[in-house]
Write a protein that holds these residues in place. Structure first.
Motif, PDB file in Angstrom:
ATOM      1  N   ARG A 348       0.837  -1.214   0.000  1.00  0.00           N
ATOM      2  CA  ARG A 348       0.000   0.000   0.000  1.00  0.00           C
ATOM      3  C   ARG A 348       0.866   1.256   0.000  1.00  0.00           C
ATOM      4  O   ARG A 348       0.560   2.243  -0.654  1.00  0.00           O
ATOM      5  N   TRP A 422      -1.552   3.279  10.360  1.00  0.00           N
ATOM      6  CA  TRP A 422      -2.783   2.507  10.118  1.00  0.00           C
ATOM      7  C   TRP A 422      -3.929   3.436   9.727  1.00  0.00           C
ATOM      8  O   TRP A 422      -4.744   3.099   8.859  1.00  0.00           O
ATOM      9  N   TYR A 425      -3.247   4.301   6.001  1.00  0.00           N
ATOM     10  CA  TYR A 425      -3.234   3.226   4.989  1.00  0.00           C
ATOM     11  C   TYR A 425      -4.237   2.113   5.274  1.00  0.00           C
ATOM     12  O   TYR A 425      -4.454   1.246   4.433  1.00  0.00           O
ATOM     13  N   GLY A 426      -4.839   2.102   6.445  1.00  0.00           N
ATOM     14  CA  GLY A 426      -5.600   0.936   6.891  1.00  0.00           C
ATOM     15  C   GLY A 426      -4.624  -0.040   7.538  1.00  0.00           C
ATOM     16  O   GLY A 426      -3.407   0.082   7.408  1.00  0.00           O
ATOM     17  N   ARG A 427      -5.190  -1.017   8.261  1.00  0.00           N
ATOM     18  CA  ARG A 427      -4.325  -1.961   8.978  1.00  0.00           C
ATOM     19  C   ARG A 427      -4.406  -3.358   8.357  1.00  0.00           C
ATOM     20  O   ARG A 427      -5.504  -3.901   8.207  1.00  0.00           O
ATOM     21  N   ASN A 428      -3.272  -3.902   7.982  1.00  0.00           N
ATOM     22  CA  ASN A 428      -3.201  -5.301   7.560  1.00  0.00           C
ATOM     23  C   ASN A 428      -2.981  -6.128   8.822  1.00  0.00           C
ATOM     24  O   ASN A 428      -1.848  -6.316   9.256  1.00  0.00           O
ATOM     25  N   TYR A 520      -7.393  -7.391   6.042  1.00  0.00           N
ATOM     26  CA  TYR A 520      -7.234  -5.941   5.910  1.00  0.00           C
ATOM     27  C   TYR A 520      -8.408  -5.239   6.573  1.00  0.00           C
ATOM     28  O   TYR A 520      -9.551  -5.594   6.349  1.00  0.00           O
ATOM     29  N   ASP A 521      -8.092  -4.242   7.414  1.00  0.00           N
ATOM     30  CA  ASP A 521      -9.163  -3.507   8.075  1.00  0.00           C
ATOM     31  C   ASP A 521      -8.924  -2.002   7.974  1.00  0.00           C
ATOM     32  O   ASP A 521      -8.026  -1.454   8.628  1.00  0.00           O
ATOM     33  N   PRO A 522      -9.735  -1.298   7.163  1.00  0.00           N
ATOM     34  CA  PRO A 522      -9.544   0.145   7.019  1.00  0.00           C
ATOM     35  C   PRO A 522     -10.193   0.953   8.143  1.00  0.00           C
ATOM     36  O   PRO A 522      -9.970   2.160   8.251  1.00  0.00           O
ATOM     37  N   VAL A 523     -10.986   0.298   8.997  1.00  0.00           N
ATOM     38  CA  VAL A 523     -11.796   1.025   9.983  1.00  0.00           C
ATOM     39  C   VAL A 523     -10.973   1.359  11.232  1.00  0.00           C
ATOM     40  O   VAL A 523     -10.582   0.466  11.994  1.00  0.00           O
ATOM     41  N   ILE A 524     -10.730   2.658  11.440  1.00  0.00           N
ATOM     42  CA  ILE A 524      -9.866   3.085  12.548  1.00  0.00           C
ATOM     43  C   ILE A 524     -10.389   2.578  13.896  1.00  0.00           C
ATOM     44  O   ILE A 524      -9.619   2.186  14.769  1.00  0.00           O
ATOM     45  N   HIS A 527      -8.862  -0.607  15.030  1.00  0.00           N
ATOM     46  CA  HIS A 527      -7.414  -0.789  15.022  1.00  0.00           C
ATOM     47  C   HIS A 527      -6.813  -1.119  16.385  1.00  0.00           C
ATOM     48  O   HIS A 527      -5.667  -1.547  16.456  1.00  0.00           O
TER      49      HIS A 527
END
Ligand code: G16
Length: 561
Positions: A348, A422, A425-428, A520-524, A527
């Motif tokens: 990313r 995160w 970029y979002g969190r893997n 993959y999680d884009p939701v803050i 996190h």
């Protein structure tokens, strides 16, 4: 230990009679196939008559060094290191080498060996280590050959070594007394010069050329507290020189910094399980601001903030995103590479930076061609390895200094830097579950069962996930076109989440099955979740697909990273 290593000066004779080359008859061993990173076996295996000698002769025969060539030799100080070095020196002298550079006391971390091979433009090097595996009389030992670029020999060389090891009938060694390894200087053994060098100086100078030591010194002087755990392994002297002598950190910033042949009975693998002494300090009361550890041979790293763990996959992505903040990488990166099981977090960042990102099989050797061709600058693996084209090995202390340089510039904590990463970029979300020492047949059975289900898996709905594709990863090297097959089973879901199954190539007992999990999680708002909680559904699916418990009897992983 400061200053450059010098060219040879006055040469001391190693003994009175030092010129008889002996040709010793031998018979092959059938188990000398190098794994992910060289030949690793239990110490008693290496202590068998002719075992080490056969392998070393197979190396020399496969690389055919020109007469007078220079070789680097060093190891991580584990049990049998010194004995092995004496044998290798006598064999090198009998095989036409003109000079060997050997680290004082037989010590060279793997990254330092790579640095010395490159700096002095030697023909190659032999590194003695079983990396993060335990040492001692019943522990592990290992040997690998690195080529002139400073990196692990590519598969075509390791395969040639294995082929020669199957037919070997003799080896050559010189009849000479042992070389004194504890004092730097030049010694003569036969017609070959042995230069015992300062193992730290060249490496430490390379680090000073890449990172802003002034900024890090100021950070530490300002009260930022660090704790580095060398785990009684090779990086102790390097850490002392760099953190204490050069960066002015207080003495209590380093721990376990005297290398011991058995690593103090520990398991020198810098992860949350085996580096627990450091973890307890960083998660305890009055914790330092930054913690780090490296492994037996100094090429792996673990990065911790105060009560916070950075996964190796995230670390690669964060270093990539922040590289421009350091002097060595201020001009930007040519590209980045990661091993297949490593999370796609770096992908990313590469996308946003507009640089290529390569996906290679597990094994640092696969990065060498990409770095030599100028295609990538940074590389990393989920197995606690990060590095760059400054050498051709992964580099534990380099990663620690890179992080400290970023912290010194951004003036933020490790946790804040990671959380901001995160948020952007979002969190893997990532974890690896290892099942160690399972019977080889049971492990092979799991892999076969998974492959047998390839035909029916795509399109299947498993809980909230739907299988998109599955395969056994194969890689075509973009530089030399060589193909490596059977590099790990990938089950990829429609939302990009993955489960990867692989058998380790570095274990010495039974088989180690690794299960790599990524979502993959884009939701803050998510996190903060613990990775095991966030990945719980995928973990269940992995168990179900592999029939793990039924086939291996194992309910729980040996190690979770
Ligand atoms: C070696 C290789 C790495 C690899 C690691 C784990 O590291 O150099 O590239 O990721 O083994 O390999 P496996 O999953 O096959 O056990 P090291 O630090 O052991 O030299």
């Amino acid at each position: 230990m400061t200053g450059n290593n010098k060219q040879p000066g006055e040469v001391k004779m190693s003994g009175e009679i030092a010129t008889t080359i002996q040709t010793i008859a031998t018979t092959p061993f059938n188990d000398q196939k190098p794994g992910t990173s060289g030949l690793r076996k239990r110490v008693p295996a290496f202590q068998q008559a002719h075992y080490l000698e056969n392998f070393v002769q197979a190396i020399f025969d496969s690389i055919s060094p020109p007469p007078g060539a220079t070789l680097v030799v060093g190891g991580d100080g584990r049990y049998y290191n010194r004995e092995a070095i004496q044998i290798i020196l006598k064999m090198a002298a009998a095989n036409g080498f003109g000079r060997v550079l050997v680290g004082q006391g037989g010590i060279l971390s793997t990254p330092a060996a790579s640095c010395v091979i490159r700096k002095y433009a030697t023909y190659g090097g032999i590194i003695l280590s079983a990396s993060h595996n335990p040492g001692g009389p019943d522990g592990d030992f290992g040997i690998k050959y690195n080529t002139a670029n400073g990196g692990p020999a590519p598969e075509k060389i390791t395969e040639a070594i294995f082929e020669l090891s199957k037919t070997i009938s003799q080896y050559r060694l010189i009849d000479a007394p042992d070389v004194a390894l504890d004092a730097t200087g030049d010694y003569l053994i036969g017609n070959m010069i042995v230069s015992v060098i300062d193992p730290v100086a060249d490496y430490a100078e390379l680090m000073e050329s890449l990172f802003d030591f002034g900024a890090i010194r100021a950070l530490l002087a300002g009260g930022f507290r660090i704790k580095f755990d060398a785990m009684h392994a090779v990086n102790g002297p390097y850490a002392r020189d760099i953190f204490i002598n050069r960066l002015g950190a207080p003495e209590d910033s380093i721990m376990n910094c005297v290398p011991l042949p058995d690593f103090g009975n520990g398991h020198p693998d810098p992860n949350l399980t085996y580096a627990h002494e450091l973890v307890e300090i960083l998660y305890g009361e009055n914790a330092p601001d930054f913690g780090a550890a490296s492994d037996g041979d100094g090429d792996r790293n673990m990065i911790l903030g105060k009560g916070f763990f950075v996964t190796p996959s995230d670390s690669l992505a964060i270093l990539t995103a922040n590289a421009k903040l350091t002097p060595g990488y201020s001009a930007g990166l040519a590209g980045v590479a990661r091993s297949m099981p490593t999370s796609a977090a770096a992908d990313r960042v590469a996308k946003e930076l507009g640089i290529p990102c390569y996906e290679t099989p597990t094994g640092w050797k696969f990065f060498g061609n990409l770095m030599d061709a100028g295609k990538v600058t940074l590389c990393g693996e989920e197995s606690f390895g990060t590095g760059s084209s400054h050498i051709r090995e992964k580099d534990g202390l380099w990663a620690v200094l890179f992080w400290l340089n970023i912290v010194a510039v951004r003036k933020q904590s490790v946790e804040t830097i990671t959380r901001e990463h995160w948020a952007h970029y979002g969190r893997n979300v990532y974890s690896r579950h290892d099942f160690e020492a399972i019977p080889t047949e049971a492990a092979n059975g799991v892999m076969k069962h998974l492959k047998d289900s390839f035909a029916t898996l795509p399109g299947q709905k498993l809980g909230s996930y739907t299988v998109d594709v599955c395969d056994d990863f194969s890689y075509t090297d973009p530089v030399d076109g060589s193909i490596s097959t059977g590099q790990g089973i990938r089950i990829i879901f429609t939302d990009g989440s993955r489960i990867v199954f692989r058998l380790s190539g570095t274990g010495t007992e039974g088989a180690t099955l690794r299960i790599y999990l990524e979502a993959y999680d884009p939701v803050i708002a998510n996190h903060h979740l613990d990775a095991q909680v966030a990945l719980a559904e995928l973990i269940g699916i992995a168990g179900q697909l592999s029939e793990l418990v039924a086939r291996t009897g194992r309910e729980q992983p040996t190690v979770i990273t």
